[in-house]
Design an enzyme around this catalytic site. Structure first.
Site, PDB file in Angstrom:
ATOM      1  N   TRP A 100       0.827  -1.215   0.000  1.00  0.00           N
ATOM      2  CA  TRP A 100       0.000   0.000   0.000  1.00  0.00           C
ATOM      3  C   TRP A 100       0.856   1.258   0.000  1.00  0.00           C
ATOM      4  CZ3 TRP A 100      -4.286  -1.293  -1.949  1.00  0.00           C
ATOM      5  CH2 TRP A 100      -4.912  -2.493  -1.602  1.00  0.00           C
ATOM      6  N   ASP A 167      -1.686   6.591   6.543  1.00  0.00           N
ATOM      7  CA  ASP A 167      -2.715   5.663   6.073  1.00  0.00           C
ATOM      8  C   ASP A 167      -2.976   4.683   7.209  1.00  0.00           C
ATOM      9  OD1 ASP A 167      -4.221   3.648   4.952  1.00  0.00           O
ATOM     10  OD2 ASP A 167      -2.860   3.241   3.273  1.00  0.00           O
ATOM     11  N   LYS A 191     -11.905  -1.895   6.423  1.00  0.00           N
ATOM     12  CA  LYS A 191     -10.994  -2.737   7.187  1.00  0.00           C
ATOM     13  C   LYS A 191     -11.426  -2.820   8.647  1.00  0.00           C
ATOM     14  CE  LYS A 191      -8.387  -3.647   3.647  1.00  0.00           C
ATOM     15  NZ  LYS A 191      -7.487  -2.655   3.080  1.00  0.00           N
TER      16      LYS A 191
HETATM   17  C1  PLP Z   1      -6.915  -1.979   1.854  1.00  0.00           C
HETATM   18  C2  PLP Z   1      -5.940  -0.918   2.049  1.00  0.00           C
HETATM   19  C3  PLP Z   1      -5.845   0.171   1.155  1.00  0.00           C
HETATM   20  C4  PLP Z   1      -6.702   0.278  -0.088  1.00  0.00           C
HETATM   21  O1  PLP Z   1      -7.999   0.605   0.263  1.00  0.00           O
HETATM   22  P1  PLP Z   1      -9.135   0.836  -0.829  1.00  0.00           P
HETATM   23  O2  PLP Z   1     -10.220   1.423   0.014  1.00  0.00           O
HETATM   24  O3  PLP Z   1      -9.466  -0.499  -1.398  1.00  0.00           O
HETATM   25  O4  PLP Z   1      -8.634   1.768  -1.837  1.00  0.00           O
HETATM   26  C5  PLP Z   1      -4.918   1.147   1.420  1.00  0.00           C
HETATM   27  N1  PLP Z   1      -4.113   1.092   2.487  1.00  0.00           N
HETATM   28  C6  PLP Z   1      -4.170   0.066   3.363  1.00  0.00           C
HETATM   29  C7  PLP Z   1      -3.245   0.062   4.543  1.00  0.00           C
HETATM   30  C8  PLP Z   1      -5.081  -0.960   3.176  1.00  0.00           C
HETATM   31  O5  PLP Z   1      -5.139  -1.975   4.043  1.00  0.00           O
END
Ligand code: PLP
Length: 354
Positions: A100, A167, A191
């Site tokens: 990511w 993030d 998540k």
């Molecule tokens: C799943 C994930 C993403 C991507 O998320 P989307 O909503 O599918 O774009 C980005 N960063 C992390 C840490 C993730 O676990």
């Protein structure tokens, strides 16, 4: 049969949240209309959005400190781009701790110079780089607090005079941190917070307005702030379910309470991984994630046996990501200690069977 959902995302949500959400889809607040068929400008939905925004700041302990909470669309993946669009003029730093972060770097290139301050790519991201230097004069430093795919998690955050962007998609609301050290936090809801379709962005307003480029309206944080996160039709269902999950968390005692349970869950699983000769952990011990535990069988020949036992016990979503292989147990907030116990019992059964 009861299922134990260890899926990495979309994730398990509290049963009572799903029950309330199901009710609202048929009849929202006794209005005789569905949540998904009323105007997002109606009083009832505006209240949902306002509640979701203020709950997120409250849970993070960021009220009254110049932060704004937004519920945007496009997933965390669009934030990779929006962060650079809104904040990158000259140079930004990225700590590369997994797939990511790698993708975030890719989106930011082209807006300015990208300095990779550290990377664990050399060992397929099974650790968190340490002791790296953060150069001066960055527009921001970007981090990924929890690496969903590889099962590592940042325990310490670097100090920098540049704004910190993080993030937190896969560990938002899972552990206590001083959230005021961050200037921008983003998290895809699916998540640890809600269904797919919305992304929480918490942003310190004072860091905006510093780039010279024109920003398209939909990608401009200021536009979304100016419209109270309702610049266009928000993902009403995803925002509502996220709000319910945040209420659930608040009622159980907030992040402090869930952190304690999350620690018990991960301790239970990691001690089994470490004591049981049939299994081997993937991530370096000191960098292990409390949310996503990655591990492998020490003998590939045992896979069929283990998979059958998992299936019989109703365990879902334990397959590792293709870039790591093996297994990944995602223990998000709504997963019970009991479910981890069921997994651990199967792991010890594998050892007994030899
Ligand atoms: C799943 C994930 C993403 C991507 O998320 P989307 O909503 O599918 O774009 C980005 N960063 C992390 C840490 C993730 O676990």
């Amino acid at each position: 049969m009861k299922k134990h959902n260890f899926s990495a995302g979309p994730c398990i949500l509290p049963k009572e949240v799903l029950a309330k959400a199901a009710e609202a889809v048929v009849d929202f607040n006794g209005s005789g209309l569905s949540l998904v068929e009323i105007s997002h400008r109606s009083k009832d939905f505006v209240a949902v959005m306002e509640n979701a925004r203020s709950l997120s700041l409250e849970l993070l302990g960021l009220e009254g400190q110049g932060y704004q909470a937004l519920f945007l669309q496009g997933g965390a993946s669009l934030e990779f781009l929006m962060v650079a669009y809104n904040l990158l003029e000259n140079k930004a730093g990225y700590l590369n701790t997994g797939t990511w972060s790698d993708k975030a770097v890719k989106e930011a290139r082209g807006f300015g110079e990208i300095v990779e301050v550290g990377s664990s790519k050399d060992e397929n991201f099974n650790y968190i780089p340490k002791g790296y230097a953060v150069p001066d004069g960055l527009d921001y430093l970007h981090l990924t607090s929890n690496n969903t795919i590889f099962g590592t998690q940042l325990k310490k955050f670097p100090k920098s005079d540049a704004p910190l962007v993080c993030d937190m998609s896969s560990d938002i609301f899972s552990r206590q941190l001083d959230f005021s050290q961050f200037d921008l936090i983003y998290a895809g809801a699916q998540k640890n917070m809600g269904p797919a379709g919305t992304t929480l962005v918490v942003i310190k307003e004072s860091i905006l307005g510093k780039v010279s480029r024109q920003i398209p309206s939909m990608l401009d944080y200021k536009v979304h702030i100016g419209k109270d996160s309702m610049f266009n039709t928000p993902s009403v269902f995803a925002v509502y379910v996220s709000m319910l999950t945040m209420e659930w968390l608040k009622n159980m005692g907030g992040i402090a309470a869930i952190e304690e349970i999350n620690e018990r869950k991960s301790q239970l699983l990691y001690s089994e991984i470490d004591l049981n000769p049939v299994f081997k952990g993937y991530a370096k011990k000191e960098d292990r994630s409390h949310m996503n535990a990655t591990f492998n069988l020490t003998e590939d020949g045992l896979k069929e046996d283990f998979d059958n036992l998992l299936k019989e016990a109703g365990i879902n979503g334990l397959n590792g990501h293709r870039s790591v292989g093996g297994y990944r147990a995602s223990m998000y907030n709504a997963l019970s200690l009991e479910s981890v116990g069921v997994l651990v019992d199967i792991m010890s059964e594998m050892e007994r069977k030899g």
